[in-house]
Design an enzyme around this catalytic site. Structure first.
Site, PDB file in Angstrom:
ATOM      1  N   ASP A   1      13.270 -38.809   4.775  1.00 28.73           N
ATOM      2  CA  ASP A   1      11.880 -39.233   5.213  1.00 28.73           C
ATOM      3  C   ASP A   1      10.833 -38.314   4.914  1.00 28.73           C
ATOM      4  O   ASP A   1      10.492 -37.228   5.053  1.00 28.73           O
ATOM      5  CB  ASP A   1      12.028 -39.282   6.714  1.00 28.73           C
TER       6      ASP A   1
ATOM      7  N   TYR B   1      11.470 -37.770  13.668  1.00 30.82           N
ATOM      8  CA  TYR B   1      10.617 -38.875  14.330  1.00 30.82           C
ATOM      9  C   TYR B   1      11.559 -39.210  15.521  1.00 30.82           C
ATOM     10  O   TYR B   1      12.449 -39.970  15.500  1.00 30.82           O
ATOM     11  CB  TYR B   1      10.255 -39.558  13.292  1.00 30.82           C
TER      12      TYR B   1
ATOM     13  N   LYS C   1       0.916 -43.613   7.368  1.00 35.18           N
ATOM     14  CA  LYS C   1       0.449 -42.146   7.451  1.00 35.18           C
ATOM     15  C   LYS C   1      -0.383 -41.807   6.002  1.00 35.18           C
ATOM     16  O   LYS C   1      -1.340 -42.564   5.735  1.00 35.18           O
ATOM     17  CB  LYS C   1       1.575 -41.141   7.790  1.00 35.18           C
TER      18      LYS C   1
ATOM     19  N   ARG D   1       8.054 -63.886   0.457  1.00 33.85           N
ATOM     20  CA  ARG D   1       8.873 -63.018   1.236  1.00 33.85           C
ATOM     21  C   ARG D   1       9.848 -62.290   0.131  1.00 33.85           C
ATOM     22  O   ARG D   1       9.933 -61.227   0.323  1.00 33.85           O
ATOM     23  CB  ARG D   1      10.054 -63.607   2.007  1.00 33.85           C
TER      24      ARG D   1
HETATM   25  C1  LIG Z   1       5.354 -42.621  11.990  1.00 35.45           C
HETATM   26  C2  LIG Z   1       6.568 -42.395  11.497  1.00 35.45           C
HETATM   27  C3  LIG Z   1       7.677 -43.121  11.171  1.00 35.45           C
HETATM   28  C4  LIG Z   1       7.563 -44.539  11.511  1.00 35.45           C
HETATM   29  O1  LIG Z   1       6.814 -45.221  10.909  1.00 35.45           O
HETATM   30  P1  LIG Z   1       5.957 -46.527  11.347  1.00 35.45           P
HETATM   31  O2  LIG Z   1       5.380 -46.884   9.997  1.00 35.45           O
HETATM   32  O3  LIG Z   1       5.194 -45.990  12.730  1.00 35.45           O
HETATM   33  O4  LIG Z   1       6.964 -47.652  11.681  1.00 35.45           O
HETATM   34  C5  LIG Z   1       8.885 -42.452  10.554  1.00 35.45           C
HETATM   35  N1  LIG Z   1       9.172 -41.048  10.361  1.00 35.45           N
HETATM   36  C6  LIG Z   1       7.858 -40.245  10.528  1.00 35.45           C
HETATM   37  C7  LIG Z   1       7.990 -38.702  10.161  1.00 35.45           C
HETATM   38  C8  LIG Z   1       6.694 -40.872  10.952  1.00 35.45           C
HETATM   39  O5  LIG Z   1       5.809 -40.005  11.098  1.00 35.45           O
END
Ligand SMILES: *Cc1c(COP(=O)(O)O)cnc(C)c1O
Length: 390
Positions: free
Chosen positions: A174, A102, A199, A50
């Site tokens: 983000d 998001y 992504k 961890r």
């Molecule tokens: C998918 C996404 C998230 C969340 O991420 P997870 O890996 O699904 O927890 C946050 N911000 C954006 C812009 C996203 O596309």
């Protein structure tokens, strides 16, 4: 390492040949614990997975290098990475958040953080005057997403960072939609970069993960402490998959952007399409800002079909290569209907106010052949509007 370019760092940063065998690929260290040489004497600094794991460390170092960051920290999901940032705050603090974030981030701030006395103000961060107006002394953190989802609105990251800094607030960006190949928020003044590694970083729709990067020793120390104290770390195999994904990030992003630019232009010229939103089009209201703060325009396009929901439904159910699915950023092309899928949890009234029409379609353009993708959309558009409009 830091004087190498992104393409080189993706292959080499954090990835020295393995010490025992010279394996050129970082092994999957599938272990929870590490035998110690003596009391309080771990062999290579590893005690428990961890806290730290060699596969995770390689991935974290490689990711940090791509963002031009001193530090990178990996999590089990994008939301876990977002959650970790919140431990920098205290109850009573307030946050300013892009209003078009998001959906999961919106839910997290409104349904989870609100329970702990952290209040979120949702503001159109594309509007600098609105940001300035809402920055009060209680706001300790500004959360930006640029471009947003699904409307691909941009925020002037450098300008918001200057405003936030003058009010003593941290800025988190983000950067999921752009990846470090196309946007490096730390260079624009942000304190922390967050990604859903699910992504573009992973890039193959085969893992769920999240990451944070920072140049601040102090922020890194706190986030590392919380990574260990709270958990939500990715396992060695997911780290290995993500690291494997990072190696091709630069070439994949170029291919995504090349295809997306061609498809955006194809859609803009199509008689069945009312409107196309893509930062690489001259018609995007913030095209100049996109050219200034991004190194590429990405692989995400939103567009409105003439007609409405019915036509849009037929379209998304008629493509063969574009798979009907949520998520984005993988090598395969995806298509979805925000009003019914990713953004269904937003009340219709607010959705319409935000500009998310019922007939709005979002595509994540993959790296298949450009002409095959255009032909697929072309036949589905013809089917969707057959007889009625064209
Ligand atoms: C998918 C996404 C998230 C969340 O991420 P997870 O890996 O699904 O927890 C946050 N911000 C954006 C812009 C996203 O596309």
């Amino acid at each position: 390492m830091s004087n190498y370019s992104l393409e080189t760092l993706a292959i080499h940063a954090g990835q020295d040949p393995e010490a025992m065998t010279g394996a050129v690929t970082v092994p999957i260290f599938q272990t929870s614990t590490y035998a110690q040489e003596g009391l309080g004497k771990p062999r290579q600094g590893y005690e428990y997975s961890r806290t730290d794991n060699p596969t995770r460390k390689a991935y974290e170092q490689c990711f940090a290098a791509l963002e031009g960051a001193r530090f990178g920290i990996a999590f089990a999901s994008g939301m876990a990475a977002t959650n970790n940032c919140m431990y920098l705050l205290n109850s009573g603090d307030e946050v300013l958040v892009s209003d078009d974030v998001y959906g999961g981030t919106f839910r997290f701030f409104t349904k989870v953080m609100s329970k702990f006395g952290v209040r979120a103000h949702f503001v159109n961060t594309s509007d600098l005057a609105a940001v300035e107006k809402h920055l009060n002394p209680n706001i300790k953190l500004v959360w930006i997403e640029s471009p947003t989802n699904p409307l691909l609105k941009l925020t002037d990251i450098a300008a918001v960072c200057r405003l936030a800094k003058s009010h003593g607030a941290l800025v988190v960006v983000d950067n999921t939609f752009m990846s470090p190949a196309f946007q490096r928020p730390l260079e624009l003044g942000a304190d922390i970069v967050m990604h859903s590694a699910t992504k573009y970083l992973g890039g193959h729709s085969d893992l769920v993960g999240g990451v944070l990067a920072t140049n601040s020793e102090e922020i890194n120390q706190q986030m590392r402490f919380h990574q260990n104290a709270v958990g939500a770390i990715p396992g060695p195999f997911d780290c290995w998959l993500a690291l494997r994904g990072l190696k091709t990030l630069a070439v994949r992003m170029q291919a995504h952007a090349r295809n997306a630019q061609a498809i955006a232009q194809f859609l803009e010229a199509h008689p069945a399409v009312r409107k196309v939103i893509y930062p690489g089009l001259a018609s995007h209201p913030q095209h100049a800002l996109a050219q200034k703060q991004m190194h590429g325009f990405g692989g995400m396009i939103s567009f409105e079909i003439k007609g409405g929901l019915e036509e849009a439904k037929t379209l998304v159910e008629s493509t063969h290569l574009f798979l009907l699915a949520e998520s984005l950023g993988g090598v395969e092309s995806l298509i979805e209907l925000p009003a019914i899928m990713t953004h269904a949890s937003i009340p219709a009234q607010r959705r319409h106010e935000m500009g998310i029409a019922d007939g709005l379609i979002r595509i994540s353009v993959g790296i298949e052949n450009m002409d095959d993708l255009k032909a697929d959309l072309g036949q589905a558009l013809a089917k969707a509007v057959s007889g009625s409009l064209v």
